[in-house]
Enzyme design. Structure first.
Site, PDB file in Angstrom:
ATOM      1  N   ARG A   2      10.145   0.591  -0.477  1.00 11.58           N
ATOM      2  CA  ARG A   2       8.689   1.119  -0.895  1.00 11.58           C
ATOM      3  C   ARG A   2       7.108   0.563  -0.753  1.00 11.58           C
ATOM      4  O   ARG A   2       7.243  -0.975  -1.464  1.00 11.58           O
ATOM      5  CB  ARG A   2       8.462   1.388  -2.744  1.00 11.58           C
ATOM      6  CG  ARG A   2       9.855   2.000  -3.649  1.00 11.58           C
ATOM      7  CD  ARG A   2      10.075   1.960  -4.901  1.00 11.58           C
ATOM      8  NE  ARG A   2      10.997   2.642  -5.470  1.00 11.58           N
ATOM      9  CZ  ARG A   2      11.434   3.529  -6.837  1.00 11.58           C
ATOM     10  NH1 ARG A   2      10.768   2.054  -7.648  1.00 11.58           N
ATOM     11  NH2 ARG A   2      12.248   3.815  -7.106  1.00 11.58           N
ATOM     12  N   ASP A  38       3.789  -0.284  -1.090  1.00 10.22           N
ATOM     13  CA  ASP A  38       2.511  -0.245  -1.669  1.00 10.22           C
ATOM     14  C   ASP A  38       1.402   0.127  -1.182  1.00 10.22           C
ATOM     15  O   ASP A  38       1.023   0.439  -0.213  1.00 10.22           O
ATOM     16  CB  ASP A  38       1.747  -1.516  -2.501  1.00 10.22           C
ATOM     17  CG  ASP A  38       2.708  -2.146  -3.646  1.00 10.22           C
ATOM     18  OD1 ASP A  38       3.542  -1.713  -4.058  1.00 10.22           O
ATOM     19  OD2 ASP A  38       3.048  -3.708  -3.901  1.00 10.22           O
ATOM     20  N   ARG A  45       3.376 -11.152   0.020  1.00  4.42           N
ATOM     21  CA  ARG A  45       1.931 -11.310   0.076  1.00  4.42           C
ATOM     22  C   ARG A  45       1.337 -12.425  -1.207  1.00  4.42           C
ATOM     23  O   ARG A  45       0.691 -13.319  -0.953  1.00  4.42           O
ATOM     24  CB  ARG A  45       1.157  -9.800  -0.931  1.00  4.42           C
ATOM     25  CG  ARG A  45       0.640  -8.698   0.463  1.00  4.42           C
ATOM     26  CD  ARG A  45       0.561  -7.668  -0.475  1.00  4.42           C
ATOM     27  NE  ARG A  45       0.027  -7.609  -1.184  1.00  4.42           N
ATOM     28  CZ  ARG A  45      -0.815  -6.773  -2.584  1.00  4.42           C
ATOM     29  NH1 ARG A  45       0.601  -4.998  -2.607  1.00  4.42           N
ATOM     30  NH2 ARG A  45      -1.228  -6.623  -2.861  1.00  4.42           N
TER      31      ARG A  45
END
Lengths: 258, 258
Positions: free
Chosen positions: B51, B53, B204
């Site tokens: 998934r 974001d 990230r």
């Protein structure tokens, strides 16, 4: 004493209703004037070298503006304005200009770039900046046709209705069809046109006409016929706005500080 | 008999609330399922390899989906789905897959790319796809730090809260800091990370941590300390979503047709 500046501005025109201020619409000019008002408390008119249409971009639009008072540096002004601009608009340069500098009147030429993607699969990261063609084009034929656009000619066949001009004669100094180095895989093709001035929609009409030649619907020699007719109905359809970039605006040498 | 397909999908995630279907939100998965329903009249679940974001992009997300009936070619299916997708999402490949192919379960690794622009002026055409840093970074220090990320390690310090995992040990196979060939003028820098799997927000968090090193706030040796703490509070802040691209998803050789 007032102080006149020349601004160089880059923008992604996708989400704007063009350059010129229009009531109830987000425009580049309106966005700049609002950013200047908020950052400097001065209500200034920003005069662009030309009005780009909705969806059209600029790599280096030039604008003039006169401030009642600004005693700080040009760099401070650049930073102040940029601090109030959205991500899609940036002032890249600010220069002191002659008091009477006027970005439209003093321009002696412009160069536009039009970006195309030929036939390859849709590019989700490029659709804002390229016209995607569904079929292969004959690049050599387009290059031959482009060479015929160059010169001091009446471009009435490439002028869309809607703008009043004294004359439709323009001096096209350059017209190039440029495949990207990786054209075979990317399908990226650009058309660049430089002239002393442009008629309304002239670049998009030229691009649409060159693509007709690229598709083999017409030969390069057809360009001479179209020019000779001096009537918009003989040229190809206008290319869509998203591929078009105002690339450079020219002024007399030494007129603007480099 | 049902037929299982593997799709490769590219998307600009800027205007989506991430991959996964959520009520009242535009998502990539929802957009794909709606395009399939409209073009094939089949209500199919599209299972992505992971998934992404909100705001995160994909160059080649892989998804599995099972059709009750599809007797035409994979190319016909690709064209049918693409005909109903917006400009920002494109299915680049469709392959027949083993009946039980499952894009999450069968994935053996992934590669992410994170794009940065260092210090240069804002780029109105790049802000959707790059994190812009305000100060110069020490690229060599970031490269030394990145090398310390590679290996079979417990990455708990780089896992954001919000996802339940059996283990936070992952096998990072590659972690590169790559300046663009024109880095001196463009300021374009990419960080690519490849692993057998990723924890929530892991890329990230790694990027934000490497940038701390780039800024000189920490030395490359600090990475070992952060890893050793196994606690999120010791790493740097997460980098923003717009720079992140899912670049490739790996499956066992021969498991998916090339």
């Amino acid at each position: 004493m007032t102080r006149t500046f020349a601004l160089s501005i880059a923008y992604d025109g996708t989400d704007f209703a063009g350059w010129q201020v229009q009531p109830g619409q987000e425009t580049i000019q309106g966005t700049l004037q609002r950013a200047i008002l908020r950052s400097t408390q001065q209500d200034v008119t920003v005069t662009g070298s030309g009005r780009t249409d909705a969806g059209v971009h600029a790599l280096a639009q030039v604008a003039s503006c006169r401030f009642a008072t600004w005693t700080a540096s040009t760099d401070a002004l650049l930073k102040a304005i940029n601090s109030r601009l959205p991500d899609t608009v940036v002032v890249t340069e600010v220069h002191d200009a002659p008091q009477d500098f006027h970005a439209i009147r003093d321009a002696i030429g412009k160069r536009y770039r039009y970006q195309i993607q030929v036939r390859q699969q849709r590019d989700p990261f490029g659709h804002r900046y390229r016209w995607r063609l569904r079929r292969n084009v004959d690049v050599a034929a387009m290059q031959s046709a482009a060479a015929k656009i160059i010169g001091h000619r009446d471009f009435a066949s490439f002028e869309s209705a809607g703008a009043a001009r004294k004359s439709s004669v323009r001096d096209v100094r350059d017209c190039q069809v440029i495949p990207a180095p990786d054209y075979e895989t990317s399908g990226h093709l650009a058309i660049e046109v430089e002239a002393n001035g442009f008629l309304y929609n002239m670049v998009r009409n030229i691009v649409g006409t060159l693509v007709e030649v690229g598709y083999g619907k017409q030969t390069p020699a057809w360009i001479d016929e179209v020019l000779g007719q001096k009537n918009r109905i003989y040229a190809g359809q206008a290319a869509p706005p998203q591929g078009l970039f105002l690339k450079e605006v020219y002024y007399r040498p030494g007129f603007l500080p480099a």
